[in-house]
Design a protein around this motif. Structure first.
Motif, PDB file in Angstrom:
ATOM      1  N   SER A 134       1.054  -1.439  -0.259  1.00 23.95           N
ATOM      2  CA  SER A 134      -0.259  -0.156  -0.404  1.00 23.95           C
ATOM      3  C   SER A 134       0.590   1.011   0.123  1.00 23.95           C
ATOM      4  N   ILE A 135       0.147   2.153  -0.682  1.00 25.42           N
ATOM      5  CA  ILE A 135       0.571   3.390  -0.427  1.00 25.42           C
ATOM      6  C   ILE A 135       0.188   4.882  -0.525  1.00 25.42           C
ATOM      7  N   THR A 136       0.725   5.839   0.568  1.00 23.82           N
ATOM      8  CA  THR A 136      -1.143   6.437   0.391  1.00 23.82           C
ATOM      9  C   THR A 136      -0.758   8.112  -0.619  1.00 23.82           C
ATOM     10  N   VAL A 137      -1.129   8.581  -1.552  1.00 26.53           N
ATOM     11  CA  VAL A 137      -0.785   9.385  -1.877  1.00 26.53           C
ATOM     12  C   VAL A 137      -1.598  10.791  -2.026  1.00 26.53           C
ATOM     13  N   THR A 138      -1.984  11.060  -2.925  1.00 28.79           N
ATOM     14  CA  THR A 138      -2.359  12.743  -2.694  1.00 28.79           C
ATOM     15  C   THR A 138      -2.751  13.303  -4.065  1.00 28.79           C
ATOM     16  N   VAL A 139      -4.619  13.136  -3.376  1.00 25.80           N
ATOM     17  CA  VAL A 139      -5.157  14.103  -5.090  1.00 25.80           C
ATOM     18  C   VAL A 139      -4.390  15.199  -5.759  1.00 25.80           C
ATOM     19  N   HIS A 140      -3.995  15.560  -6.974  1.00 26.25           N
ATOM     20  CA  HIS A 140      -3.543  16.644  -7.404  1.00 26.25           C
ATOM     21  C   HIS A 140      -4.157  17.046  -8.305  1.00 26.25           C
ATOM     22  N   GLU A 141      -5.759  17.022  -8.411  1.00 22.90           N
ATOM     23  CA  GLU A 141      -6.194  17.750  -9.600  1.00 22.90           C
ATOM     24  C   GLU A 141      -7.743  16.639  -9.644  1.00 22.90           C
ATOM     25  N   VAL A 142      -8.117  17.466  -9.783  1.00 18.83           N
ATOM     26  CA  VAL A 142      -9.950  17.071 -10.110  1.00 18.83           C
ATOM     27  C   VAL A 142     -11.001  17.692 -11.503  1.00 18.83           C
ATOM     28  N   ARG A 143     -10.543  16.415 -12.379  1.00 16.88           N
ATOM     29  CA  ARG A 143     -10.838  17.227 -13.249  1.00 16.88           C
ATOM     30  C   ARG A 143     -12.353  17.254 -13.930  1.00 16.88           C
ATOM     31  N   PRO A 144     -13.225  17.926 -14.405  1.00 17.04           N
ATOM     32  CA  PRO A 144     -14.125  18.323 -14.716  1.00 17.04           C
ATOM     33  C   PRO A 144     -15.662  17.364 -14.611  1.00 17.04           C
ATOM     34  N   ASN A 145     -14.686  16.127 -15.235  1.00 16.08           N
ATOM     35  CA  ASN A 145     -15.677  14.703 -14.744  1.00 16.08           C
ATOM     36  C   ASN A 145     -15.660  14.126 -13.488  1.00 16.08           C
ATOM     37  N   GLY A 146     -14.732  14.619 -13.452  1.00 20.72           N
ATOM     38  CA  GLY A 146     -15.219  14.017 -11.184  1.00 20.72           C
ATOM     39  C   GLY A 146     -13.659  12.927 -10.883  1.00 20.72           C
ATOM     40  N   LEU A 147     -13.057  12.803 -12.464  1.00 18.59           N
ATOM     41  CA  LEU A 147     -11.505  12.370 -11.919  1.00 18.59           C
ATOM     42  C   LEU A 147     -10.848  12.768 -10.884  1.00 18.59           C
ATOM     43  N   LEU A 148     -10.564  11.863 -10.156  1.00 25.88           N
ATOM     44  CA  LEU A 148      -9.518  12.490  -9.250  1.00 25.88           C
ATOM     45  C   LEU A 148      -7.712  11.960 -10.005  1.00 25.88           C
ATOM     46  N   LEU A 149      -6.473  13.388 -10.295  1.00 29.71           N
ATOM     47  CA  LEU A 149      -5.703  12.729  -9.934  1.00 29.71           C
ATOM     48  C   LEU A 149      -4.909  12.591  -9.330  1.00 29.71           C
ATOM     49  N   VAL A 150      -4.373  11.503  -8.707  1.00 34.01           N
ATOM     50  CA  VAL A 150      -3.316  10.647  -7.563  1.00 34.01           C
ATOM     51  C   VAL A 150      -2.013  11.009  -8.239  1.00 34.01           C
ATOM     52  N   LYS A 151      -0.948  11.222  -7.285  1.00 33.99           N
ATOM     53  CA  LYS A 151       0.382  10.834  -7.418  1.00 33.99           C
ATOM     54  C   LYS A 151       1.376  10.568  -5.983  1.00 33.99           C
ATOM     55  N   GLY A 152       2.351  10.004  -5.870  1.00 34.32           N
ATOM     56  CA  GLY A 152       2.972  10.100  -5.263  1.00 34.32           C
ATOM     57  C   GLY A 152       3.915   9.042  -4.984  1.00 34.32           C
ATOM     58  N   GLU A 153       4.626   9.081  -3.779  1.00 34.52           N
ATOM     59  CA  GLU A 153       6.474   8.020  -3.560  1.00 34.52           C
ATOM     60  C   GLU A 153       5.806   7.776  -2.482  1.00 34.52           C
ATOM     61  N   LYS A 154       7.232   6.155  -2.400  1.00 32.68           N
ATOM     62  CA  LYS A 154       7.412   6.481  -0.912  1.00 32.68           C
ATOM     63  C   LYS A 154       8.479   5.967  -0.792  1.00 32.68           C
ATOM     64  N   TRP A 155       9.653   6.395   0.387  1.00 36.13           N
ATOM     65  CA  TRP A 155      11.023   5.563   0.194  1.00 36.13           C
ATOM     66  C   TRP A 155      10.885   4.888   1.685  1.00 36.13           C
ATOM     67  N   LEU A 156      11.440   4.272   1.443  1.00 41.96           N
ATOM     68  CA  LEU A 156      12.175   3.185   2.600  1.00 41.96           C
ATOM     69  C   LEU A 156      13.547   3.182   2.811  1.00 41.96           C
ATOM     70  N   THR A 157      14.313   3.018   3.590  1.00 41.32           N
ATOM     71  CA  THR A 157      15.716   3.469   3.690  1.00 41.32           C
ATOM     72  C   THR A 157      16.216   2.189   4.681  1.00 41.32           C
ATOM     73  N   LEU A 158      16.639   1.255   4.118  1.00 40.10           N
ATOM     74  CA  LEU A 158      17.520   0.041   4.914  1.00 40.10           C
ATOM     75  C   LEU A 158      18.922   0.021   4.799  1.00 40.10           C
ATOM     76  N   ASN A 159      19.421  -0.886   5.546  1.00 42.95           N
ATOM     77  CA  ASN A 159      20.937  -0.888   6.262  1.00 42.95           C
ATOM     78  C   ASN A 159      21.492  -0.456   4.593  1.00 42.95           C
ATOM     79  N   GLN A 160      21.504  -1.615   3.653  1.00 43.31           N
ATOM     80  CA  GLN A 160      21.846  -1.917   2.312  1.00 43.31           C
ATOM     81  C   GLN A 160      21.782  -1.070   1.605  1.00 43.31           C
ATOM     82  N   GLY A 161      21.148   0.727   1.274  1.00 42.90           N
ATOM     83  CA  GLY A 161      20.169   0.770   0.453  1.00 42.90           C
ATOM     84  C   GLY A 161      18.627   1.121   0.426  1.00 42.90           C
ATOM     85  N   ASP A 162      18.060   1.670  -0.079  1.00 40.89           N
ATOM     86  CA  ASP A 162      17.039   2.470  -0.074  1.00 40.89           C
ATOM     87  C   ASP A 162      15.962   2.004  -1.556  1.00 40.89           C
ATOM     88  N   GLU A 163      14.272   1.269  -1.353  1.00 38.01           N
ATOM     89  CA  GLU A 163      13.307   1.093  -1.974  1.00 38.01           C
ATOM     90  C   GLU A 163      12.541   2.159  -1.775  1.00 38.01           C
TER      91      GLU A 163
END
Length: 229
Positions: free
Chosen positions: A143-172
């Motif tokens: 799962s990942i929680t994203v943000t609503v960036h735009e609401v289109r006139p027809n009601g569609l929601l443009l969502v986008k976001g990213e999630k970073w996990l810092t581990l002991n040998q790198g990032d995911e």
């Protein structure tokens, strides 16, 4: 310039291109502007132009269900991606030809050479057989929680976001973007990734563990179209 010298020059040039392309490849970094949250200035209250204290952009629906419907609201995307493909092909071709010519005759008598009758026969056989198969499957859950960036006139929601996990040998990291229908958002502000339109989902990582699974430039050269053998 001989053909061997030209081939050697082409191989060296191809290897140089691969080396340079590998050197300029940059690892992804956090805080990509495309996936950045809505800036704080977008949440500032706009003074009403007609003197009214009611504003539709910041109003609260007392009888609503609290679903994310406005710019800046958050939606949790439940990743449930699974793909599987199977392909197989088989070809078998066999062809056989045979030609037999009778003994030629001259003035009613059969021709011969060195005491043996002359005759002609030919036979050719050709066969081709091939078989190939491909089986691929992928799955991604989380799962990942994203943000609503735009609401289109027809009601569609443009969502986008990213999630970073810092581990002991790198990032995911996980990056998600796409269009969501407001009716597909559940009461707890969750939506399945299968309901995203024009979805862009990326899951990868950086660091020593990730780099150990990446083929080097020399290995890429030997499986590239530049390698002629």
């Amino acid at each position: 310039m001989t053909e061997a010298m030209m081939m050697t020059r082409s191989l060296l040039l191809a290897a140089l291109v691969l080396v340079l392309s590998g050197c300029v490849t940059k690892a992804p970094k956090p805080d990509n502007p495309y996936f950045a949250p809505i800036p704080a200035q977008s949440y500032e209250t706009v003074p009403p132009a007609n003197g009214s204290i009611y504003q539709a952009a910041t109003s609260i629906n007392l009888y609503g269900d609290g679903r994310a419907l406005r710019i800046g609201d958050v939606i949790t995307v439940l990743l449930s991606e699974k793909t599987q493909s199977t392909k197989s092909a088989s070809t078998d071709v066999d062809k056989s030809n045979q030609i037999n010519l009778p003994q030629p005759q001259l003035f009613g008598r059969g021709l011969s050479a060195f005491g043996s009758p002359l005759s002609l026969s030919a036979q050719s056989d050709s066969a081709f057989a091939s078989e190939g198969s491909s089986d691929m499957s992928n799955s991604l859950s989380g799962s990942i929680t994203v943000t609503v960036h735009e609401v289109r006139p027809n009601g569609l929601l443009l969502v986008k976001g990213e999630k970073w996990l810092t581990l002991n040998q790198g990032d995911e990291y996980i990056r998600v973007s796409g269009m969501v229908r407001a009716r597909d958002v559940a009461a707890d502000n969750t939506v399945s990734s299968t309901k995203l339109a024009d979805a862009r989902i990326a899951y990868s990582g950086t660091g020593a563990v990730h780099d150990s699974n990446v083929m080097g430039w020399l290995g890429k050269f030997f499986i590239s179209p530049f390698w002629l053998f």
